[in-house]
Design a protein around this motif. Structure first.
Motif, PDB file in Angstrom:
ATOM      1  N   ALA A   1      -1.833   2.044   7.503  1.00 35.94           N
ATOM      2  CA  ALA A   1      -1.266   3.037   6.568  1.00 35.94           C
ATOM      3  C   ALA A   1      -1.717   4.454   6.933  1.00 35.94           C
ATOM      4  CB  ALA A   1      -1.689   2.699   5.146  1.00 35.94           C
ATOM      5  N   ARG A   2      -2.887   4.568   7.544  1.00 36.06           N
ATOM      6  CA  ARG A   2      -3.429   5.873   7.933  1.00 36.06           C
ATOM      7  C   ARG A   2      -2.957   6.321   9.312  1.00 36.06           C
ATOM      8  NH1 ARG A   2      -5.844   8.797   3.810  1.00 36.06           N
ATOM      9  NH2 ARG A   2      -7.425   7.582   2.727  1.00 36.06           N
TER      10      ARG A   2
ATOM     11  N   LEU B   1       0.817  -1.223   0.000  1.00 38.65           N
ATOM     12  CA  LEU B   1       0.000   0.000   0.000  1.00 38.65           C
ATOM     13  C   LEU B   1       0.848   1.270   0.000  1.00 38.65           C
ATOM     14  CD1 LEU B   1      -2.563  -1.058   2.787  1.00 38.65           C
ATOM     15  CD2 LEU B   1      -2.911  -1.181   0.330  1.00 38.65           C
ATOM     16  N   THR B   2       2.160   1.122   0.089  1.00 39.57           N
ATOM     17  CA  THR B   2       3.010   2.284   0.383  1.00 39.57           C
ATOM     18  C   THR B   2       2.957   3.375  -0.678  1.00 39.57           C
ATOM     19  OG1 THR B   2       4.840   0.952  -0.425  1.00 39.57           O
ATOM     20  CG2 THR B   2       4.682   1.204   1.943  1.00 39.57           C
ATOM     21  N   ASP B   3       2.774   2.982  -1.944  1.00 39.43           N
ATOM     22  CA  ASP B   3       2.811   4.003  -3.005  1.00 39.43           C
ATOM     23  C   ASP B   3       1.428   4.497  -3.400  1.00 39.43           C
ATOM     24  OD1 ASP B   3       5.524   2.181  -4.520  1.00 39.43           O
ATOM     25  OD2 ASP B   3       5.568   3.924  -3.183  1.00 39.43           O
ATOM     26  N   LEU B   4       0.422   4.097  -2.679  1.00 37.45           N
ATOM     27  CA  LEU B   4      -0.933   4.510  -3.036  1.00 37.45           C
ATOM     28  C   LEU B   4      -1.227   5.925  -2.543  1.00 37.45           C
ATOM     29  CD1 LEU B   4      -3.032   1.277  -2.387  1.00 37.45           C
ATOM     30  CD2 LEU B   4      -2.005   2.082  -4.509  1.00 37.45           C
TER      31      LEU B   4
ATOM     32  N   LYS C   1     -10.553   4.856  -1.727  1.00 35.88           N
ATOM     33  CA  LYS C   1     -11.360   4.029  -2.630  1.00 35.88           C
ATOM     34  C   LYS C   1     -11.383   2.579  -2.159  1.00 35.88           C
ATOM     35  CE  LYS C   1     -12.001   4.083  -7.645  1.00 35.88           C
ATOM     36  NZ  LYS C   1     -11.379   4.407  -8.943  1.00 35.88           N
ATOM     37  N   LEU C   2     -10.221   2.068  -1.751  1.00 31.93           N
ATOM     38  CA  LEU C   2     -10.125   0.689  -1.269  1.00 31.93           C
ATOM     39  C   LEU C   2     -10.902   0.534   0.038  1.00 31.93           C
ATOM     40  CD1 LEU C   2      -6.327   0.035  -1.944  1.00 31.93           C
ATOM     41  CD2 LEU C   2      -8.244  -1.098  -3.085  1.00 31.93           C
ATOM     42  N   GLU C   3     -10.774   1.539   0.883  1.00 30.85           N
ATOM     43  CA  GLU C   3     -11.484   1.509   2.178  1.00 30.85           C
ATOM     44  C   GLU C   3     -12.987   1.411   1.944  1.00 30.85           C
ATOM     45  OE1 GLU C   3     -10.044   4.558   4.990  1.00 30.85           O
ATOM     46  OE2 GLU C   3     -12.132   4.704   5.638  1.00 30.85           O
TER      47      GLU C   3
END
Lengths: 64, 296
Positions: B288-289, B13-16, B23-25
């Motif tokens: 990631a958040r 997920l690092t480069d998203l 969107k994925l959430e």
């Protein structure tokens, strides 16, 4: 009506003491078959304890 | 913790970007929402019927008062969550065919904890909008340094001079719902009238042990697990900062599923019983958040 409601809410702790706390103490005393001291009946015992507690809550703004 | 099995998230997920993560959430959230929450509807009415049945069972000596008290305490503790799903329109949104059922679940059960359903809805939406805001969050008074002070605070805030009721009334006033202030007072007065009538008719102990005491125990339990624990320490505001995931000693059921409350604040339309699964799938995104996820 609004004045009566405001007055009622202002004295709610005392009203609650007489409306609920006192009968709970009185009936609880009878249910436990416990004899209050000083020859008091369960109701008088409840009036003293419940009334005092209600007065405390009225003045202090808290029961505990 | 092992990565959850998911067909939605990429491995890295690092480069998203922010919008890609969102969107994925949302994709995961939608996967766990939209289904009819049978559990909540059965829970709501089953709990109501159980508590009402306690009265004749106790009054006619089919069960002892102490057993009625234990069951009533559980009943009172279980009232809120179905109304909570109804507050979020999870049973049915406005305009949907079963909207009447959504509202019925809310109105038919919230009175047990002496709250009009609409009061719970308005103040709870305010809590979502302003979580952890000292001025605007109606649940802010549940904040406390630790669990014991939190529990004591739940009792102190229900005293005659407690701040919590003022915060709730303030929330109703800010939302233009002065009508609900009067309705709240009416509910409280009706509660007192019933208690007083029972008490002076010789049923004071039944009123105390089947309603008054279970109601207070339940409110402390609810505020502790639904209000204090999921937001503790409650010093931050913002979408990914105002709530946390945590591991409760009471387990998932004992903590009413609130270990995964972070998912609820992000996507309040997910039914309660789906938040654990949604959390497990969403966890890498929450990491990631920078969400506070504790040991969960």
């Amino acid at each position: 009506m609004e004045k009566a409601l405001t007055l009622f809410l202002k004295f709610l702790p005392l009203i609650f003491a007489f409306g609920f706390v006192i009968p709970v103490i009185a009936q609880g005393t009878k249910a436990l078959e416990w004899t209050p001291p000083l020859g008091l009946t369960p109701l008088w015992f409840a009036l003293i304890i419940g009334g005092a507690w209600g007065l405390f809550a009225q003045i202090k703004g808290r029961w505990l | 913790m092992n990565a959850p099995v998911t067909d939605i998230l990429p491995a890295d997920l690092t480069d998203l970007s922010d919008s890609q993560l969102m969107k994925l959430e949302r994709k995961i959230a939608l996967k766990h929402s939209g289904m009819f929450p049978w559990l909540m509807v059965i829970w709501a009415f089953g709990n109501l019927i159980c508590w009402l049945a306690l009265w004749p069972l106790v009054l006619f000596d089919y069960i002892p008062l102490w057993l009625g008290f234990l069951i009533a305490t559980i009943n009172m503790s279980l009232v809120y969550l179905p109304t909570h799903d109804a507050q979020h329109d999870i049973i049915a949104r406005p305009g949907q065919k079963l909207r009447w059922l959504n509202e019925l679940v809310g109105h038919a059960t919230s009175w047990m904890i002496v709250f009009p359903f609409q009061v719970l809805r308005v103040t709870h939406m305010d809590h979502h909008r302003h979580a952890n805001d000292p001025q605007l969050d109606p649940d802010y008074t549940s904040h406390a340094a630790g669990p014991w002070t939190a529990l004591w605070s739940t009792i102190q805030e229900r005293q005659p001079k407690g701040q919590r009721q003022h915060d709730y009334l303030g929330s109703l006033d800010r939302n233009g719902r002065q009508d609900l202030i009067l309705l709240s007072i009416a509910y409280k007065l009706a509660f007192l009238a019933i208690l007083f009538a029972l008490a002076w008719s010789g049923y004071a102990l039944e009123a105390f042990f089947l309603w008054w005491l279970p109601y207070h125990i339940a409110l402390s339990y609810l505020v502790f697990f639904l209000s204090w624990a999921p937001h503790h320490p409650g010093t931050k505001q913002g979408r990914y900062q105002d709530t946390r995931s945590w591991k409760s000693a009471a387990g998932n059921i004992g903590s009413m599923g609130m270990q995964f409350h972070v998912v609820h604040h992000l996507h309040p339309y997910i039914p309660l019983d789906r938040t654990p699964a949604a959390y497990r799938e969403m966890r890498p995104l929450l990491v990631a958040r920078g969400c506070d996820l504790g040991e969960n």
